[in-house]
Design an enzyme around this catalytic site. Structure first.
Site, PDB file in Angstrom:
ATOM      1  N   SER A   1     -16.519  -0.200   3.037  1.00  0.00           N
ATOM      2  CA  SER A   1     -16.101  -1.434   2.301  1.00  0.00           C
ATOM      3  C   SER A   1     -16.361  -1.059   0.691  1.00  0.00           C
ATOM      4  CB  SER A   1     -16.870  -2.536   2.459  1.00  0.00           C
ATOM      5  OG  SER A   1     -16.791  -3.740   1.512  1.00  0.00           O
TER       6      SER A   1
ATOM      7  N   TYR B   1     -25.483  -5.929   3.801  1.00  0.00           N
ATOM      8  CA  TYR B   1     -23.906  -5.354   4.139  1.00  0.00           C
ATOM      9  C   TYR B   1     -23.781  -4.327   3.147  1.00  0.00           C
ATOM     10  CZ  TYR B   1     -18.908  -5.961   4.568  1.00  0.00           C
ATOM     11  OH  TYR B   1     -17.585  -5.206   5.017  1.00  0.00           O
ATOM     12  N   ALA B   2     -24.133  -4.204   1.792  1.00  0.00           N
ATOM     13  CA  ALA B   2     -23.821  -3.223   0.933  1.00  0.00           C
ATOM     14  C   ALA B   2     -24.501  -1.849   1.156  1.00  0.00           C
ATOM     15  CB  ALA B   2     -24.307  -3.350  -0.533  1.00  0.00           C
ATOM     16  N   ALA B   3     -25.835  -1.886   1.730  1.00  0.00           N
ATOM     17  CA  ALA B   3     -26.817  -0.887   2.282  1.00  0.00           C
ATOM     18  C   ALA B   3     -26.027  -0.117   3.665  1.00  0.00           C
ATOM     19  CB  ALA B   3     -28.058  -1.443   2.771  1.00  0.00           C
ATOM     20  N   SER B   4     -25.532  -1.050   4.369  1.00  0.00           N
ATOM     21  CA  SER B   4     -25.077  -0.629   5.759  1.00  0.00           C
ATOM     22  C   SER B   4     -23.703   0.146   5.589  1.00  0.00           C
ATOM     23  CB  SER B   4     -24.410  -2.002   6.649  1.00  0.00           C
ATOM     24  OG  SER B   4     -23.308  -2.653   6.139  1.00  0.00           O
ATOM     25  N   LYS B   5     -22.725  -0.488   4.537  1.00  0.00           N
ATOM     26  CA  LYS B   5     -21.559   0.232   4.512  1.00  0.00           C
ATOM     27  C   LYS B   5     -21.871   1.662   3.453  1.00  0.00           C
ATOM     28  CE  LYS B   5     -19.056  -2.642   6.602  1.00  0.00           C
ATOM     29  NZ  LYS B   5     -18.258  -2.147   7.818  1.00  0.00           N
TER      30      LYS B   5
END
Length: 247
Positions: free
Chosen positions: A142, A155-159
């Site tokens: 993303s 979410y940012a860390a996962s992507k």
């Protein structure tokens, strides 16, 4: 171009949304699309839609966060078909909230599905692709993993982690002719983005140079290209599909 006859394409989280469109597009180009998702009812519905179009799809229920279960599913797939040509790690969730108030459980859930899930699938498929000395792995990341976003630290860390995982896997597998790339969608019209407030939607739309939100087809078309022979010299890359959002 984009001829995937006799190819086996696995797409995780593909019972709906972007994943379903990706699976359908591969099937339209001749592949047998394998739909991996959590719930059998949703899988059956997705498979039926593709079958009704005269295309090939088969469903496998599995939780991408369960390493053992994923290894068993990929073992069964390889046993059933004799090859695994394409893996699209699409499964993902959001549990948004401000960092200082975010529940530990929400952090862990997003990291487990979005990042650990992709790791599990890459690890499981690698033994078969390394044996074949060919294969394509596509990770649906993303733009949030590149630019960050308030209220989406998990979410940012996962992507962002998924993008780093892509680069490392590409380096490890390149000698066996296995290509690994990431696709970073921007604002795409899906069930997930429909949960956002009208104010957030309006602000995103104003920030997109192409002046429109993306569609699942925009992402699926890039998957087709990156999985094709026309992209044989592309690996370890992250390509944005965002209408120019983060130029």
């Amino acid at each position: 171009m984009n001829d995937f006859r006799n190819k086996i394409a696995i797409v995780t989280g593909s019972a709906r949304g972007i994943g379903f469109t990706i699976a359908k597009y591969f099937a339209q180009r001749g592949a047998t699309s394998l739909i991996i998702d959590l719930h059998q009812k949703d899988i059956d519905s997705a498979v039926q839609k593709i079958d009704d179009a005269g295309l090939k799809a088969i469903g496998y229920p599995a939780d991408v966060t369960d390493n053992k279960a994923i290894k068993n599913v990929f073992r069964d797939i390889y046993k059933d078909f004799g090859s695994i040509d394409i893996l699209v790690n699409n499964a993902g969730i959001t549990k948004d909230g401000l960092l200082m108030k975010m529940k530990e459980s929400d952090w862990e859930a997003v990291i487990n599905v979005n990042l650990k899930g992709a790791f599990n699938c890459i690890q499981a498929v690698s033994r078969y692709m390394l044996k074949q000395k060919t294969g394509v792995i596509l990770n649906i990341a993303s733009v949030i993993g590149i630019m960050g976003n308030a209220g989406q630290a998990n979410y940012a860390a996962s992507k962002g982690g998924l993008i780093a995982l892509t680069k490392s896997a590409a380096r490890e597998f390149a000698s066996r002719k296995i290509r690994v790339n990431a696709i970073a969608p921007g604002f795409i019209q899906t069930e997930m983005t429909q949960k956002l407030s009208p104010e957030v939607v309006e602000n995103y739309a104003k920030a997109i140079p192409l002046a429109r939100m993306g569609t699942p087809a925009d992402v699926a078309n890039l998957c087709l290209f990156l999985a094709s022979t026309e992209a044989n010299y592309i690996t370890g890359q992250t390509i944005n599909v965002d209408g120019g959002l983060i130029i």
